[in-house]
Design a protein around this motif. Structure first.
Motif: not given
Length: 317
Positions: A1-18
């Protein structure tokens, strides 16, 4: 089963600013710019605040790298007629914001503008376009170079490894346009691996590409808690609804234009009728798009940006 990853637009809004997750962004920038990039901090910008429009249209981030250069990363989810002008405005405003009145011009910072586009901008066969400002001899076709003296005076904070033959583009902004939908290749190079993630959320199990190694650990869908997962799914549902509304309205507008073109063509001549019908159909398409987006609950200012209609016109639909 392939891993599912969060879309980049959501990640940059919520996660990648950390700060703990800067390594993902640093990897993307390193691959694009072609040199090791380290982010010092995330700078404030108008779009850093989460607004209603972010959900449907765009999200961006502004960072300062280890060379005190500014990097603007913008994710645009839907079409905007004057997008290129907006890029120019955003870069110009950023330059002005970071030089105080009375400062010498050597305080102006180098700016990189990176646009990740989930719609078709212009015509072109490539998925990655790059632009910079060069000064080329009109008669000699050579590129204007900066002497060592000028380089030391003009670029005191820049990389001294450029040598005495750095060109004048070292001062001016550089632009990257990433047309996500145009990528259809098998991912073998670092930039292709990044494109596969941006478009389809695919990251190779054995990837060594900068940034994607970190993304494999930090952007897993199943690592989100229930509240985060529900918010993410609502975001994806909103995107699907918006895209469906715009696509349906576009088809309806084209069909209406063709129908009017056929009717008028019989009366006044087929060629003239088709031309007028297409023009009127395009205009009707704009109104039809706007009306359907309004019925779907999309904010008036977002509709205005997408359709090109004025706010007063949209309010009266």
């Amino acid at each position: 089963m392939k891993e599912k990853y969060i879309r980049f637009d959501w990640a940059i809004k919520r996660i990648l600013r950390d700060k703990a997750n800067f390594d993902v962004l640093e990897g993307l920038l390193t691959v694009l710019i072609g040199e090791k990039i380290l982010i010092k901090e995330i700078l404030e910008s108008e779009s850093n605040q989460e607004t209603y429009e972010d959900k449907f249209n765009r999200v961006d981030i502004k960072a300062l790298n280890s060379k005190n250069e500014i990097v603007i990363i913008e994710v645009q989810l839907s079409r905007e007629v004057h997008f290129l002008e907006r890029i120019l405005y955003g870069v110009s405003k950023t330059i002005c914001e970071h030089i105080s009145l009375g400062n010498d011009y050597d305080k102006i910072k180098k700016v990189y503008s990176i646009s990740i586009l989930y719609f078709d901008l212009g015509h072109g066969a490539d998925y990655l376009y790059y632009g910079k400002t060069d000064f080329t001899g009109v008669h000699t076709n050579d590129t204007l170079q900066i002497t060592k003296r000028e380089k030391d005076a003009m670029l005191p904070t820049k990389d001294k490894s450029m040598g005495t033959k750095a060109d004048a583009s070292s001062v001016f902004p550089e632009y990257f346009l990433i047309r996500v939908n145009e990528f259809n290749d098998h991912a073998t190079t670092p930039i292709e691996e990044w494109m596969a993630y941006l478009k389809d959320g695919i990251i190779k199990e054995d990837t060594t590409t900068p940034g994607l190694q970190a993304a494999k650990e930090k952007l897993k869908y199943m690592e989100m808690n229930n509240q985060e997962r529900l918010a993410y799914e609502r975001h994806m549902d909103n995107l699907r609804i918006q895209n469906d509304v715009i696509y349906t309205a576009k088809l309806d507008g084209i069909e209406e234009g063709r129908a009017e073109g056929r009717v008028e063509g019989r009366a006044e001549g087929r060629a003239e009728g088709r031309a007028e019908g297409i023009v009127e159909g395009i205009e009707q398409e704009r109104y039809s798009n706007a009306k359907k987006m309004k019925e779907a609950g999309i904010n008036d200012s977002v509709i205005s940006k997408i359709s090109g209609l004025t706010l007063d016109t949209i309010k009266n639909l």
